[in-house]
Scaffold this motif. Structure first.
Motif, short mmCIF file in Angstrom:
data_model
loop_
_atom_site.label_atom_id
_atom_site.label_comp_id
_atom_site.label_asym_id
_atom_site.label_seq_id
_atom_site.Cartn_x
_atom_site.Cartn_y
_atom_site.Cartn_z
N PRO A 32 0.60 -1.22 -0.29
CA PRO A 32 0.45 0.03 -0.03
C PRO A 32 0.65 1.24 -0.11
O PRO A 32 1.91 1.62 0.52
CB PRO A 32 -0.55 0.12 1.40
CG PRO A 32 0.14 -1.27 2.22
CD PRO A 32 0.54 -1.34 1.54
N ALA A 33 0.50 2.49 -0.40
CA ALA A 33 1.02 3.42 -0.90
C ALA A 33 -0.02 4.39 -0.28
O ALA A 33 -0.80 4.60 -0.45
CB ALA A 33 2.36 3.74 -1.90
N ILE A 34 0.25 5.59 -0.20
CA ILE A 34 -0.01 6.88 -0.49
C ILE A 34 0.76 8.13 -0.97
O ILE A 34 2.02 8.09 -1.65
CB ILE A 34 -0.44 7.21 0.89
CG1 ILE A 34 1.54 7.95 1.56
CG2 ILE A 34 -0.81 7.09 1.84
CD1 ILE A 34 0.88 8.77 2.74
N PHE A 35 -0.25 8.90 -1.82
CA PHE A 35 0.63 10.21 -2.87
C PHE A 35 1.40 10.90 -1.83
O PHE A 35 0.90 11.57 -0.85
CB PHE A 35 -0.47 10.58 -3.81
CG PHE A 35 -1.22 9.25 -4.88
CD1 PHE A 35 -0.49 9.40 -6.35
CD2 PHE A 35 -2.40 9.66 -5.04
CE1 PHE A 35 -0.52 8.97 -6.73
CE2 PHE A 35 -2.89 8.70 -5.99
CZ PHE A 35 -2.01 8.12 -6.97
N ASN A 36 2.38 11.43 -2.16
CA ASN A 36 3.07 12.28 -1.62
C ASN A 36 2.23 13.95 -2.03
O ASN A 36 1.49 14.10 -2.89
CB ASN A 36 4.23 13.20 -2.12
CG ASN A 36 5.29 11.69 -2.01
OD1 ASN A 36 4.93 11.07 -1.61
ND2 ASN A 36 6.32 10.66 -2.64
N ASP A 37 3.02 15.12 -0.78
CA ASP A 37 2.11 16.29 -0.76
C ASP A 37 1.80 17.07 -2.02
O ASP A 37 0.88 17.88 -2.61
CB ASP A 37 2.22 16.83 0.61
CG ASP A 37 1.27 16.18 1.12
OD1 ASP A 37 0.48 15.72 1.40
OD2 ASP A 37 2.16 16.34 2.20
N GLU A 38 2.58 17.30 -3.12
CA GLU A 38 3.11 18.16 -3.71
C GLU A 38 2.25 17.56 -5.27
O GLU A 38 2.27 16.76 -5.32
CB GLU A 38 4.77 17.18 -5.09
CG GLU A 38 4.80 16.52 -5.08
CD GLU A 38 5.33 15.62 -3.96
OE1 GLU A 38 6.39 14.54 -4.29
OE2 GLU A 38 5.32 15.70 -3.10
N ALA A 77 3.25 -2.34 -11.73
CA ALA A 77 2.35 -1.86 -11.72
C ALA A 77 1.82 -1.20 -10.54
O ALA A 77 2.30 -1.10 -9.33
CB ALA A 77 1.43 -3.38 -11.77
N ALA A 78 0.12 -0.53 -10.82
CA ALA A 78 -0.39 0.03 -9.74
C ALA A 78 -1.55 0.28 -9.89
O ALA A 78 -2.10 0.20 -11.56
CB ALA A 78 0.25 1.80 -9.46
N ASP A 113 -4.12 5.04 -0.27
CA ASP A 113 -4.63 5.80 -1.16
C ASP A 113 -4.28 4.73 -2.89
O ASP A 113 -5.20 4.43 -3.78
CB ASP A 113 -3.58 6.92 -2.18
CG ASP A 113 -4.07 8.56 -1.53
OD1 ASP A 113 -4.79 8.19 -1.00
OD2 ASP A 113 -2.98 8.75 -1.34
N LEU A 114 -2.97 3.70 -3.02
CA LEU A 114 -2.50 2.76 -3.74
C LEU A 114 -2.31 1.87 -3.89
O LEU A 114 -1.87 1.06 -2.50
CB LEU A 114 -2.50 3.54 -5.31
CG LEU A 114 -0.51 3.84 -5.30
CD1 LEU A 114 -0.06 4.48 -6.34
CD2 LEU A 114 -0.60 4.87 -4.04
N TRP A 115 -2.39 0.39 -4.19
CA TRP A 115 -1.61 -0.37 -4.61
C TRP A 115 0.02 -0.34 -5.70
O TRP A 115 -0.96 -0.12 -6.40
CB TRP A 115 -1.98 -1.57 -4.83
CG TRP A 115 -3.30 -1.77 -3.27
CD1 TRP A 115 -4.54 -2.47 -3.43
CD2 TRP A 115 -3.23 -2.14 -2.09
NE1 TRP A 115 -4.79 -2.81 -2.52
CE2 TRP A 115 -4.78 -2.45 -2.14
CE3 TRP A 115 -1.73 -3.08 -0.72
CZ2 TRP A 115 -4.67 -3.69 -0.54
CZ3 TRP A 115 -1.67 -3.63 -0.35
CH2 TRP A 115 -3.42 -3.57 -0.38
N VAL A 116 1.02 -1.05 -4.99
CA VAL A 116 2.09 -0.48 -5.93
C VAL A 116 2.80 -2.13 -6.52
O VAL A 116 3.01 -2.06 -5.08
CB VAL A 116 2.76 1.12 -5.95
CG1 VAL A 116 4.40 0.73 -6.50
CG2 VAL A 116 2.04 1.65 -5.47
#
Length: 351
Positions: free
Chosen positions: A61-67, A168-169, A181-184
């Motif tokens: 699992p991952a989260i998008f960075n703020d930028e 993949a994502a 936010d997403l699987w990577v």
């Protein structure tokens, strides 16, 4: 603190897909204007790859960075029904990845597939980077009325269903309070020639996201860290090494969580230096003082026991036989060595 991501994705329904060509020898990407025709063969090709990715132990699992993030922006707008269609957003994603790839010669050419899938956890945009693999096919020619059959090498074949996609994502719709936010999947094996940019471009520069810990990734890290520490610190006493491994396996099988200090005390109550060293090494690998175990991963990991003995003997034993004293036994000797005894063999084969 590790998040609880819940169960992995199981039900997958592919709604639409688009493929683009990202050739590092070209100046621009070759962008498709049409969606793929999801015939039975095409659908199963995509489905098998996607299903394999969701079952991979390396999917995190991952989260998008703020930028500001192009991938995040257009994906969220599409998934929330605000703007765009799959063909147009897939073209923008392909452009973004292609220009990043052109920054480094060590990033391989690929086909990029962007797909919309419906799952038991809601809709997702799938991004699959299919690096080319070499394949061969026959070529038939006629020479003076004689048949000549040769082989032709194809350098831009896609990985088959039995092979693994390495990057993949799967991006989820943005919802208030969601934990990630997403699987990577980013499973490329980096060569010595690669720099940090080419090694981490997929997550850092394209997706602009950061991995977060869940119970599966922490369970995997813990098991790997224990094995690395044992190999490095108990090198000439197979009996002590076996005690560490068997005790840890008991904890993994019988408990829902592991307390690192309690485990260390159980292993090294009479050796303060080893106790401190073990705790420090485990925690330095990002393991918290107490971790919640992913029991599905534990079951999968311990299903078979793979043993390398003195670098020249390999054994693979299923869990039931390993724990059955009528079939397999470990005997401890006074000199620190052990005997591994395979019992009551009535039939065997050589491979």
């Amino acid at each position: 603190m590790a998040i609880d991501t819940g169960d992995r994705v199981n039900d997958i329904n592919i709604q639409n897909a688009v493929i683009h060509v990202l050739d590092m020898n070209a100046e621009e990407p070759i962008l498709n204007e049409y969606a793929l025709d999801l015939t039975e063969d095409t659908y199963m090709f995509l489905y098998k790859h996607i299903d394999k990715i969701f079952k991979s132990d390396n999917l995190v699992p991952a989260i998008f960075n703020d930028e500001r993030n192009i991938v995040r922006g257009i994906s969220e707008e599409f998934l929330n029904g605000l703007e765009g269609n799959l063909i147009e957003i897939s073209k923008e994603l392909a452009r973004q990845l292609f220009y990043i790839m052109k920054e480094n010669i060590y990033i391989p050419s690929c086909d990029l597939i962007v797909t919309l899938i419906y799952t038991d956890q809601g809709p997702m945009i799938g991004i699959l980077k299919l690096d080319y693999v070499n394949s061969f096919t026959h070529q038939v020619e006629f020479n003076d009325d004689k048949i000549a059959v040769g082989l032709i090498k194809h350098c831009a074949a896609l990985p088959g269903s039995s092979q693994r996609i390495k990057q993949a994502a799967f991006i989820k719709p943005k919802k208030e309070g969601q934990k990630f936010d997403l699987w990577v999947l980013d499973d490329r094996k980096n060569s010595k020639k690669e720099d940090e940019y080419s090694a981490n471009y997929f997550m850092n520069n394209f997706l602009c996201c950061s991995q977060i810990s869940d119970s599966r990734t922490l369970t995997k890290k813990f098991i790997n860290a224990v094995e690395i520490w044992t190999r490095s610190n108990i090198t000439e006493d197979a009996g002590k090494a076996e005690k560490v491994r068997s005790t840890v396996k008991e904890e993994l099988i019988n408990k829902d969580s592991v307390d690192i200090e309690e485990l260390s005390e159980k292993l090294f109550s009479n050796d303060t230096d080893k106790k401190r060293g073990f705790e420090g090494f485990i925690k330095s690998n990002g393991i918290e003082e107490e971790i919640k175990l992913d029991k599905d991963y534990v079951e999968k990991k311990l299903k078979k026991v793979k043993i390398k003995i003195d670098n020249d003997i390999d054994l693979t034993i299923d869990k039931e036989s390993y724990n059955d004293p009528s079939k397999f036994e470990i005997q401890h000797n006074n000199d620190g060595s052990i005997n591994m005894v395979i019992k009551h063999v009535f039939n065997y084969m050589e491979k």
